[in-house]
Design a protein around this motif. Structure first.
Motif, mmCIF file in Angstrom:
data_model
loop_
_atom_site.group_PDB
_atom_site.id
_atom_site.type_symbol
_atom_site.label_atom_id
_atom_site.label_comp_id
_atom_site.label_asym_id
_atom_site.label_seq_id
_atom_site.Cartn_x
_atom_site.Cartn_y
_atom_site.Cartn_z
ATOM 1 N N ARG A 6 0.829 -1.214 0.000
ATOM 2 C CA ARG A 6 0.000 0.000 0.000
ATOM 3 C C ARG A 6 0.856 1.254 0.000
ATOM 4 O O ARG A 6 0.512 2.255 -0.650
ATOM 5 C CB ARG A 6 -0.926 -0.031 1.222
ATOM 6 C CG ARG A 6 -2.019 -1.077 1.129
ATOM 7 C CD ARG A 6 -2.703 -1.289 2.465
ATOM 8 N NE ARG A 6 -1.851 -2.028 3.400
ATOM 9 C CZ ARG A 6 -2.221 -2.345 4.633
ATOM 10 N NH1 ARG A 6 -3.414 -1.978 5.081
ATOM 11 N NH2 ARG A 6 -1.408 -3.030 5.417
ATOM 12 N N LEU A 9 2.063 1.736 -3.580
ATOM 13 C CA LEU A 9 1.021 2.293 -4.441
ATOM 14 C C LEU A 9 0.820 3.785 -4.184
ATOM 15 O O LEU A 9 0.541 4.554 -5.110
ATOM 16 C CB LEU A 9 -0.292 1.532 -4.224
ATOM 17 C CG LEU A 9 -0.282 0.062 -4.670
ATOM 18 C CD1 LEU A 9 -1.604 -0.605 -4.318
ATOM 19 C CD2 LEU A 9 -0.016 -0.049 -6.170
ATOM 20 N N LEU A 106 0.393 -7.826 -4.035
ATOM 21 C CA LEU A 106 -0.424 -6.752 -4.592
ATOM 22 C C LEU A 106 -1.901 -7.011 -4.339
ATOM 23 O O LEU A 106 -2.638 -6.117 -3.892
ATOM 24 C CB LEU A 106 -0.151 -6.627 -6.088
ATOM 25 C CG LEU A 106 -0.971 -5.581 -6.835
ATOM 26 C CD1 LEU A 106 -0.669 -4.183 -6.332
ATOM 27 C CD2 LEU A 106 -0.735 -5.666 -8.335
ATOM 28 N N VAL A 107 -2.349 -8.221 -4.608
ATOM 29 C CA VAL A 107 -3.758 -8.555 -4.386
ATOM 30 C C VAL A 107 -4.100 -8.460 -2.908
ATOM 31 O O VAL A 107 -5.158 -7.950 -2.526
ATOM 32 C CB VAL A 107 -4.054 -9.968 -4.942
ATOM 33 C CG1 VAL A 107 -5.473 -10.407 -4.567
ATOM 34 C CG2 VAL A 107 -3.884 -9.976 -6.451
ATOM 35 N N LEU A 110 -4.357 -4.715 -1.951
ATOM 36 C CA LEU A 110 -5.570 -4.093 -2.487
ATOM 37 C C LEU A 110 -6.812 -4.599 -1.768
ATOM 38 O O LEU A 110 -7.792 -3.865 -1.626
ATOM 39 C CB LEU A 110 -5.670 -4.363 -3.992
ATOM 40 C CG LEU A 110 -4.617 -3.678 -4.875
ATOM 41 C CD1 LEU A 110 -4.775 -4.117 -6.322
ATOM 42 C CD2 LEU A 110 -4.717 -2.160 -4.755
ATOM 43 N N ARG A 111 -6.773 -5.848 -1.319
ATOM 44 C CA ARG A 111 -7.914 -6.370 -0.565
ATOM 45 C C ARG A 111 -8.052 -5.639 0.767
ATOM 46 O O ARG A 111 -9.166 -5.472 1.273
ATOM 47 C CB ARG A 111 -7.747 -7.879 -0.358
ATOM 48 C CG ARG A 111 -8.947 -8.533 0.314
ATOM 49 C CD ARG A 111 -8.800 -10.030 0.403
ATOM 50 N NE ARG A 111 -9.060 -10.676 -0.870
ATOM 51 C CZ ARG A 111 -8.220 -11.494 -1.492
ATOM 52 N NH1 ARG A 111 -7.046 -11.758 -0.947
ATOM 53 N NH2 ARG A 111 -8.536 -12.051 -2.639
ATOM 54 N N TRP A 113 -7.687 -2.567 1.136
ATOM 55 C CA TRP A 113 -8.405 -1.334 0.788
ATOM 56 C C TRP A 113 -9.839 -1.604 0.331
ATOM 57 O O TRP A 113 -10.503 -0.706 -0.150
ATOM 58 C CB TRP A 113 -7.648 -0.591 -0.303
ATOM 59 C CG TRP A 113 -6.461 0.182 0.210
ATOM 60 C CD1 TRP A 113 -6.182 0.458 1.504
ATOM 61 C CD2 TRP A 113 -5.427 0.767 -0.576
ATOM 62 N NE1 TRP A 113 -5.024 1.196 1.590
ATOM 63 C CE2 TRP A 113 -4.534 1.407 0.334
ATOM 64 C CE3 TRP A 113 -5.149 0.837 -1.937
ATOM 65 C CZ2 TRP A 113 -3.400 2.090 -0.092
ATOM 66 C CZ3 TRP A 113 -4.014 1.515 -2.361
ATOM 67 C CH2 TRP A 113 -3.156 2.137 -1.450
ATOM 68 N N ILE A 115 -10.968 -3.310 -2.221
ATOM 69 C CA ILE A 115 -11.187 -3.238 -3.661
ATOM 70 C C ILE A 115 -12.077 -4.411 -4.071
ATOM 71 O O ILE A 115 -11.917 -5.525 -3.563
ATOM 72 C CB ILE A 115 -9.846 -3.288 -4.412
ATOM 73 C CG1 ILE A 115 -8.935 -2.156 -3.948
ATOM 74 C CG2 ILE A 115 -10.050 -3.206 -5.914
ATOM 75 C CD1 ILE A 115 -9.456 -0.773 -4.238
ATOM 76 N N TRP A 119 -12.137 -6.640 -9.644
ATOM 77 C CA TRP A 119 -10.965 -5.849 -10.006
ATOM 78 C C TRP A 119 -9.677 -6.559 -9.607
ATOM 79 O O TRP A 119 -8.685 -6.504 -10.326
ATOM 80 C CB TRP A 119 -11.028 -4.475 -9.356
ATOM 81 C CG TRP A 119 -12.131 -3.600 -9.861
ATOM 82 C CD1 TRP A 119 -13.181 -3.966 -10.652
ATOM 83 C CD2 TRP A 119 -12.298 -2.201 -9.603
ATOM 84 N NE1 TRP A 119 -13.996 -2.898 -10.903
ATOM 85 C CE2 TRP A 119 -13.484 -1.801 -10.273
ATOM 86 C CE3 TRP A 119 -11.580 -1.267 -8.875
ATOM 87 C CZ2 TRP A 119 -13.950 -0.496 -10.219
ATOM 88 C CZ3 TRP A 119 -12.039 0.037 -8.825
ATOM 89 C CH2 TRP A 119 -13.207 0.418 -9.495
ATOM 90 N N LEU A 120 -9.692 -7.206 -8.458
ATOM 91 C CA LEU A 120 -8.514 -7.945 -8.023
ATOM 92 C C LEU A 120 -8.185 -9.073 -8.996
ATOM 93 O O LEU A 120 -7.009 -9.342 -9.271
ATOM 94 C CB LEU A 120 -8.736 -8.519 -6.620
ATOM 95 C CG LEU A 120 -8.914 -7.505 -5.491
ATOM 96 C CD1 LEU A 120 -9.119 -8.231 -4.164
ATOM 97 C CD2 LEU A 120 -7.724 -6.562 -5.398
ATOM 98 N N PHE A 123 -6.427 -7.472 -11.938
ATOM 99 C CA PHE A 123 -5.039 -7.143 -11.632
ATOM 100 C C PHE A 123 -4.163 -8.395 -11.595
ATOM 101 O O PHE A 123 -3.025 -8.391 -12.093
ATOM 102 C CB PHE A 123 -4.960 -6.410 -10.289
ATOM 103 C CG PHE A 123 -5.309 -4.955 -10.372
ATOM 104 C CD1 PHE A 123 -4.587 -4.089 -11.170
ATOM 105 C CD2 PHE A 123 -6.364 -4.444 -9.637
ATOM 106 C CE1 PHE A 123 -4.903 -2.751 -11.257
ATOM 107 C CE2 PHE A 123 -6.697 -3.096 -9.706
ATOM 108 C CZ PHE A 123 -5.955 -2.254 -10.519
#
Length: 226
Positions: A6, A9, A106-107, A110-111, A113, A115, A119-120, A123
């Motif tokens: 995070r 990013l 990365l996944v 993002l999880r 956050w 998302i 979308w995951l 990505f």
């Protein structure tokens, strides 16, 4: 050193803010210097030295008396230097994300956050799909050489029809097949499942992440205030 995905990013967002606000001067040097130091400390010394040398070359050329060059080369080189310095922070931040982060990290970040899982899945497939382009193109080039067909980089301009027929068409067909396989593999691993997915490790923000994020906030605030 280790940073949470995070934080990486957010550094990418800072780099894009540099491009949006057309950051120059000491602020640009500060952002590039900190990003370069982060890339170096994340275990990529050779890569960081290479991109750092490229930036120093651009800075040196921008300070050189280029007006002595012929008008065409002067305009072309000036455009390359201005565009290169503008996109350099984004390029450096993207290297930090790509070269020091796995797809699973990365996944997982993002999880955190929240998302959407759709979308995951996109990505995950995209980041695992990109390295296949170089791998598949090398295989096709070797197959062409075995058959006596030699295509170099100039074939895109000199022989576009032959290039499309011999390289891009089989490459696209192979990548389409690979994308289906990667999508099925990602779904098998539990992505896009509505229930909570199991995790093999836990990520958390350390004092280093909080320090970098504080620096990002302060830097963006300075950009807005200028």
């Amino acid at each position: 050193m280790r940073l949470d995905v995070r934080t990486k990013l957010l550094m990418l967002g800072l780099a894009n803010a540099c491009f949006f606000f057309r950051v120059e001067g000491w602020l640009e040097m500060m952002v590039v210097g900190v990003l370069w130091a982060i890339l170096y400390t994340l275990g990529k010394p050779h890569l960081s030295l290479g991109v750092g040398l490229a930036y120093l070359v651009m800075v040196g050329l921008s300070l050189a008396p280029l007006i002595a060059l012929p008008p065409y080369f002067y305009r072309l080189l000036t455009f390359v230097l201005v565009a290169g310095k503008l996109i350099y922070p984004s390029f450096l931040a993207a290297l930090i994300v790509i070269k020091t982060t796995t797809v699973y990290e990365l996944v997982h970040g993002l999880r955190k956050w929240h998302i959407p899982e759709v979308w995951l899945l996109t990505f995950a497939v995209m980041f695992r799909f990109l390295p296949l382009i170089r791998q598949e193109s090398r295989i096709i080039h070797r197959s062409l050489k075995i058959r006596g067909i030699f295509l170099n980089n100039w074939a895109i301009l000199t022989k576009p029809k032959q290039y499309l027929e011999y390289l891009l068409v089989p490459l696209l067909l192979s990548l389409i097949r690979s994308s289906h396989e990667l999508t099925i593999a990602s779904l098998t691993k539990g992505l896009a499942v509505k229930r909570g997915a199991s995790e093999c490790f836990k990520s958390y923000l350390t004092w280093k992440d909080w320090g970098v994020q504080l620096w990002i906030i302060i830097t963006i605030a300075i950009m807005i205030a200028q």
